[in-house]
Design a protein around this motif. Structure first.
Motif, mmCIF file in Angstrom:
data_model
loop_
_atom_site.group_PDB
_atom_site.id
_atom_site.type_symbol
_atom_site.label_atom_id
_atom_site.label_comp_id
_atom_site.label_asym_id
_atom_site.label_seq_id
_atom_site.Cartn_x
_atom_site.Cartn_y
_atom_site.Cartn_z
ATOM 1 N N VAL A 63 -71.749 22.614 16.754
ATOM 2 C CA VAL A 63 -72.133 23.378 17.947
ATOM 3 C C VAL A 63 -73.648 23.506 18.017
ATOM 4 O O VAL A 63 -74.258 23.383 19.086
ATOM 5 C CB VAL A 63 -71.450 24.772 17.951
ATOM 6 N N GLY A 64 -74.280 23.716 16.876
ATOM 7 C CA GLY A 64 -75.736 23.804 16.824
ATOM 8 C C GLY A 64 -76.415 22.515 17.236
ATOM 9 O O GLY A 64 -77.460 22.534 17.902
ATOM 10 N N SER A 65 -75.837 21.371 16.860
ATOM 11 C CA SER A 65 -76.436 20.092 17.260
ATOM 12 C C SER A 65 -76.353 19.901 18.768
ATOM 13 O O SER A 65 -77.281 19.367 19.388
ATOM 14 C CB SER A 65 -75.767 18.930 16.529
ATOM 15 N N GLN A 66 -75.274 20.351 19.376
ATOM 16 C CA GLN A 66 -75.156 20.269 20.835
ATOM 17 C C GLN A 66 -76.164 21.204 21.504
ATOM 18 O O GLN A 66 -76.773 20.856 22.518
ATOM 19 C CB GLN A 66 -73.732 20.630 21.271
ATOM 20 N N ARG A 67 -76.331 22.376 20.921
ATOM 21 C CA ARG A 67 -77.311 23.332 21.447
ATOM 22 C C ARG A 67 -78.728 22.762 21.361
ATOM 23 O O ARG A 67 -79.520 22.888 22.292
ATOM 24 C CB ARG A 67 -77.205 24.630 20.647
ATOM 25 N N ALA A 68 -79.052 22.119 20.237
ATOM 26 C CA ALA A 68 -80.374 21.515 20.069
ATOM 27 C C ALA A 68 -80.584 20.369 21.048
ATOM 28 O O ALA A 68 -81.674 20.220 21.622
ATOM 29 C CB ALA A 68 -80.553 21.029 18.629
ATOM 30 N N ALA A 69 -79.563 19.560 21.269
ATOM 31 C CA ALA A 69 -79.675 18.446 22.214
ATOM 32 C C ALA A 69 -79.903 18.958 23.636
ATOM 33 O O ALA A 69 -80.734 18.412 24.380
ATOM 34 C CB ALA A 69 -78.422 17.575 22.156
ATOM 35 N N ASN A 70 -79.184 19.999 24.012
ATOM 36 C CA ASN A 70 -79.372 20.577 25.349
ATOM 37 C C ASN A 70 -80.770 21.170 25.515
ATOM 38 O O ASN A 70 -81.408 21.007 26.559
ATOM 39 C CB ASN A 70 -78.317 21.649 25.625
ATOM 40 N N ALA A 71 -81.248 21.847 24.473
ATOM 41 C CA ALA A 71 -82.587 22.432 24.541
ATOM 42 C C ALA A 71 -83.650 21.342 24.613
ATOM 43 O O ALA A 71 -84.644 21.478 25.342
ATOM 44 C CB ALA A 71 -82.823 23.323 23.326
ATOM 45 N N ALA A 72 -83.466 20.256 23.876
ATOM 46 C CA ALA A 72 -84.429 19.152 23.908
ATOM 47 C C ALA A 72 -84.449 18.499 25.286
ATOM 48 O O ALA A 72 -85.521 18.162 25.810
ATOM 49 C CB ALA A 72 -84.079 18.115 22.838
ATOM 50 N N VAL A 118 -89.893 14.902 23.575
ATOM 51 C CA VAL A 118 -89.996 16.140 22.807
ATOM 52 C C VAL A 118 -88.963 16.145 21.691
ATOM 53 O O VAL A 118 -87.913 15.517 21.798
ATOM 54 C CB VAL A 118 -89.808 17.403 23.689
ATOM 55 N N SER A 119 -89.287 16.844 20.618
ATOM 56 C CA SER A 119 -88.329 17.075 19.533
ATOM 57 C C SER A 119 -88.274 18.568 19.253
ATOM 58 O O SER A 119 -89.291 19.252 19.316
ATOM 59 C CB SER A 119 -88.672 16.332 18.256
ATOM 60 N N VAL A 120 -87.071 19.012 18.968
ATOM 61 C CA VAL A 120 -86.840 20.424 18.681
ATOM 62 C C VAL A 120 -86.038 20.545 17.400
ATOM 63 O O VAL A 120 -85.414 19.571 16.956
ATOM 64 C CB VAL A 120 -86.094 21.132 19.844
#
Length: 142
Positions: A63-72, A118-120
């Motif tokens: 779930v965190g990886s999906q959240r990071a991808a959406n934020a990026a 960008v990278s997050v």
């Protein structure tokens, strides 16, 4: 079916090996087996708790990886909009603000004309989760 008497007065052949005899009778399964079901139940509960303890962090990391991808993605789009002049502001500063609003940290921001990359990243359940996104006009080769 013929029944024959054993020396101890019980019925031979009536109960299979390992089964419980008549009430009060000492058979193949006797007082030493009392509480065995409790041990098995405790083992099953322990296995369920262990499996849950292993699964929850892994699912949380997904779930965190999906959240990071959406934020990026959102940060890259914001930076690309700012670099093209569609919205006012400094592209990387705008990308950083969008990343922070999404609960992640901007770890990199590069501009190549109207294209932004960008990278997050952030930490969840002991995992370091990172994502990268690129936004800009289609077909831009730079």
């Amino acid at each position: 079916m013929s029944r024959r008497r054993c020396r101890d007065g019980g019925l031979a052949g009536r109960f299979a090996a390992g089964s419980v005899g008549p009430a009060g009778a000492e058979g193949p399964v006797g007082p030493a087996d009392r509480g065995a079901a409790s041990v098995v139940a405790l083992g099953l509960v322990g296995a369920t708790v262990a499996l849950t303890a292993l699964t929850v962090p892994l699912l949380g990391a997904f779930v965190g990886s999906q959240r990071a991808a959406n934020a990026a993605d959102a940060a890259a789009l914001a930076a690309a909009d700012a670099s093209s002049g569609a919205v006012p502001g400094v592209p990387c500063a705008l990308a950083s603000a969008i990343a922070e609003r999404n609960g992640v940290e901007l770890t990199g921001c590069e501009l190549d004309g109207p294209v932004s990359t960008v990278s997050v990243g952030f930490g969840a359940f002991g995992f370091a989760i990172e994502a990268e996104a690129r936004a800009g006009p289609p077909g831009w080769t730079g």
